[in-house]
Design an enzyme around this catalytic site. Structure first.
Site, PDB file in Angstrom:
ATOM      1  N   CYS A  15      -4.138  28.667  -0.691  1.00  0.00           N
ATOM      2  CA  CYS A  15      -5.006  29.837  -0.772  1.00  0.00           C
ATOM      3  C   CYS A  15      -6.452  29.459  -0.478  1.00  0.00           C
ATOM      4  O   CYS A  15      -7.238  30.287  -0.060  1.00  0.00           O
ATOM      5  CB  CYS A  15      -4.943  30.455  -2.159  1.00  0.00           C
ATOM      6  SG  CYS A  15      -3.348  30.295  -2.921  1.00  0.00           S
ATOM      7  N   SER A  18       2.379  36.444  -8.377  1.00  0.00           N
ATOM      8  CA  SER A  18       1.046  36.966  -8.684  1.00  0.00           C
ATOM      9  C   SER A  18       1.139  38.268  -9.476  1.00  0.00           C
ATOM     10  O   SER A  18       0.381  38.483 -10.425  1.00  0.00           O
ATOM     11  CB  SER A  18       0.254  37.212  -7.393  1.00  0.00           C
ATOM     12  OG  SER A  18       0.100  36.013  -6.684  1.00  0.00           O
ATOM     13  N   SER A  48       8.612  32.992  -9.286  1.00  0.00           N
ATOM     14  CA  SER A  48       8.546  33.537  -7.933  1.00  0.00           C
ATOM     15  C   SER A  48       9.690  32.984  -7.088  1.00  0.00           C
ATOM     16  O   SER A  48      10.118  31.841  -7.280  1.00  0.00           O
ATOM     17  CB  SER A  48       7.200  33.157  -7.307  1.00  0.00           C
ATOM     18  OG  SER A  48       7.169  33.564  -5.951  1.00  0.00           O
ATOM     19  N   GLY A  49      10.169  33.800  -6.140  1.00  0.00           N
ATOM     20  CA  GLY A  49      11.308  33.375  -5.325  1.00  0.00           C
ATOM     21  C   GLY A  49      10.995  32.348  -4.248  1.00  0.00           C
ATOM     22  O   GLY A  49      11.756  31.406  -4.029  1.00  0.00           O
TER      23      GLY A  49
HETATM   24  C1  PLP Z   1       2.698  30.248  -5.647  1.00  0.00           C
HETATM   25  C2  PLP Z   1       2.190  30.388  -7.018  1.00  0.00           C
HETATM   26  C3  PLP Z   1       1.859  31.628  -7.560  1.00  0.00           C
HETATM   27  C4  PLP Z   1       1.903  32.904  -6.759  1.00  0.00           C
HETATM   28  O1  PLP Z   1       3.218  33.303  -6.475  1.00  0.00           O
HETATM   29  P1  PLP Z   1       3.410  34.374  -5.298  1.00  0.00           P
HETATM   30  O2  PLP Z   1       4.860  34.719  -5.370  1.00  0.00           O
HETATM   31  O3  PLP Z   1       3.047  33.662  -4.037  1.00  0.00           O
HETATM   32  O4  PLP Z   1       2.518  35.511  -5.592  1.00  0.00           O
HETATM   33  C5  PLP Z   1       1.407  31.687  -8.855  1.00  0.00           C
HETATM   34  N1  PLP Z   1       1.295  30.587  -9.592  1.00  0.00           N
HETATM   35  C6  PLP Z   1       1.613  29.373  -9.129  1.00  0.00           C
HETATM   36  C7  PLP Z   1       1.502  28.184 -10.006  1.00  0.00           C
HETATM   37  C8  PLP Z   1       2.066  29.221  -7.817  1.00  0.00           C
HETATM   38  O5  PLP Z   1       2.351  28.029  -7.345  1.00  0.00           O
END
Ligand code: PLP
Length: 395
Positions: free
Chosen positions: A327, A74, A202-203
């Site tokens: 979410c 995010s 993202s990890g």
């Molecule tokens: C999970 C997700 C995010 C957010 O990532 P976070 O590390 O949880 O903030 C953003 N974009 C997509 C497509 C995701 O699946």
């Protein structure tokens, strides 16, 4: 039927793998130095952050100098949109192009920009869940600052024509960002070949921990900071580095991208069995096309039931799944992604997302296919909505 535990919500988050955890542990207890410190303990932390940066860069064919660590996907998304807009504001560029089915990290950032005088074009998706690159071309204006189209959708798993969209942006000299949080480790990514200027990852979607992300910013693009403070991340992103998480992300991305092909074959076979099995139920439909779809994604609408009730019944049976996106569960609004596909509200409400990965087994699939039809049958038997559907069908 014996109760099992099956985790089928890997698009929401994944388990931290044993290898990742093992690589992280020494950084809590032995190598706990602050990476900005001058003594060896600190210098070693800095060195290992750089090793991790190299791994992230290699995974997407970028240079280490183009990678910055962030706190999550995010944050990377926020930084991309807000950073580019701020950078180009003095040039009068006040237009953003994105799509209707982005993650909220993009959509809510765009809404914020709208409040601050920006014009945002939300491109539609077709009935299979794809953005048309020609729509991107037609939407680009003189004052377009950034195009942001996600690589793969988190709810319906559709993989977008990123290279084509990138080529159009290059031709039109507009910065192209992609939210690749769901794509990394599932799809081979090459930022150079695919004309990507900025990419978020993202990890925790690839077996690293929650709360670590990264952003790729192509050499030559200089974004203003989102977070100010110390000189970390070459002065671009303040905050004492989360060394264990950064090391874990390096391990995770190296493993996730090492053999995508083999992993995809195994997962696709299980996923197809899931889809075919659930679609045997009457009045069900697959959301998103089967072609160009993430190998672990199964998203099916089941008429005559409420997604929330289905999830609760699955939970009782030890199955973790999702309806819409994680979410939005807890809110009664149907998923914006399913509505964008053209689904009616009540059909969108009765959707089930099962997201599997290489840690799932054939037995997991057998179990899900045993539980889901039974649960659906029970819920439909109690549902006035289903009664109405059956009545209409018989007329
Ligand atoms: C999970 C997700 C995010 C957010 O990532 P976070 O590390 O949880 O903030 C953003 N974009 C997509 C497509 C995701 O699946």
């Amino acid at each position: 039927m014996e109760k099992k535990f099956v985790y089928a919500d890997n698009a929401a988050t994944t388990r931290v793998s044993d290898e990742v955890l093992k690589s992280m542990l020494p950084y809590f207890t032995d190598y706990y130095g602050n990476a900005s410190s001058i003594y060896e303990l600190g210098r070693n932390a800095q060195r290992d952050i750089e090793k991790s940066r190299e791994k992230v860069a290699k995974a997407i064919n970028a240079s280490p100098s183009e990678i910055f660590f962030t706190s999550c996907g995010s944050e990377s998304d926020n930084w991309a949109i807000r950073g580019v807009c701020e950078r180009l504001a003095s040039k009068g560029k006040k237009h953003i192009i994105t799509s209707v089915f982005e993650h909220h990290a993009i959509l809510h950032t765009c809404q914020y920009m709208e409040k601050h005088g920006y014009d945002v074009t939300y491109l539609p998706i077709n009935k299979d869940g794809f953005v048309n690159p020609e729509d991107v071309r037609n939407a680009i204006r003189e004052d377009t600052a950034i195009v942001s189209i996600m690589y793969a959708n988190n709810e319906i798993g559709t993989i977008q024509p990123i290279k084509e969209i990138g080529a159009i942006c290059r031709e039109k000299k507009v910065i192209f960002h992609t939210d690749a949080v769901q794509a990394v480790g599932n799809v081979p990514i090459d930022v150079k070949d695919q004309n990507i200027d900025i990419l978020s990852l993202s990890g925790h979607k690839i077996h690293a921990q929650k709360g670590i992300g990264a952003i790729y910013i192509k050499k030559g693009i200089v974004l203003p900071n989102l977070i100010f403070g110390g000189a970390q991340e070459r002065n671009k992103r303040a905050g004492t580095e989360n060394v264990p998480a950064i090391v874990g992300l390096g391990t995770a991305i190296e493993i996730a991208t090492s053999d995508i092909q083999k992993k995809a074959e195994k997962v696709t076979a299980m996923r197809n069995r899931l889809i075919e099995g659930i679609l045997k139920l009457p009045r069900t439909r697959l959301n998103g096309g089967i072609e160009n779809r993430l190998c672990g994604n199964c998203n099916i609408s089941i008429e005559g039931i409420e997604g929330e009730s289905l999830l609760l019944m699955l939970d009782i049976n030890g199955i973790c799944a999702s309806s819409g996106s994680a979410c939005t569960s807890g809110s009664l609004d149907p998923s914006h992604v399913l509505l964008a596909l053209g689904l009616k509200h009540e059909v969108a409400h009765g959707s089930l997302r099962l997201s599997i990965n290489e840690e799932n087994t054939d037995e997991d699939i057998d179990y899900i296919l045993e539980v889901v039809p039974k649960v659906v049958e029970r819920l439909r038997a109690m549902s006035p909505l289903w009664e109405k559907i059956v009545k209409e069908e018989n007329n």
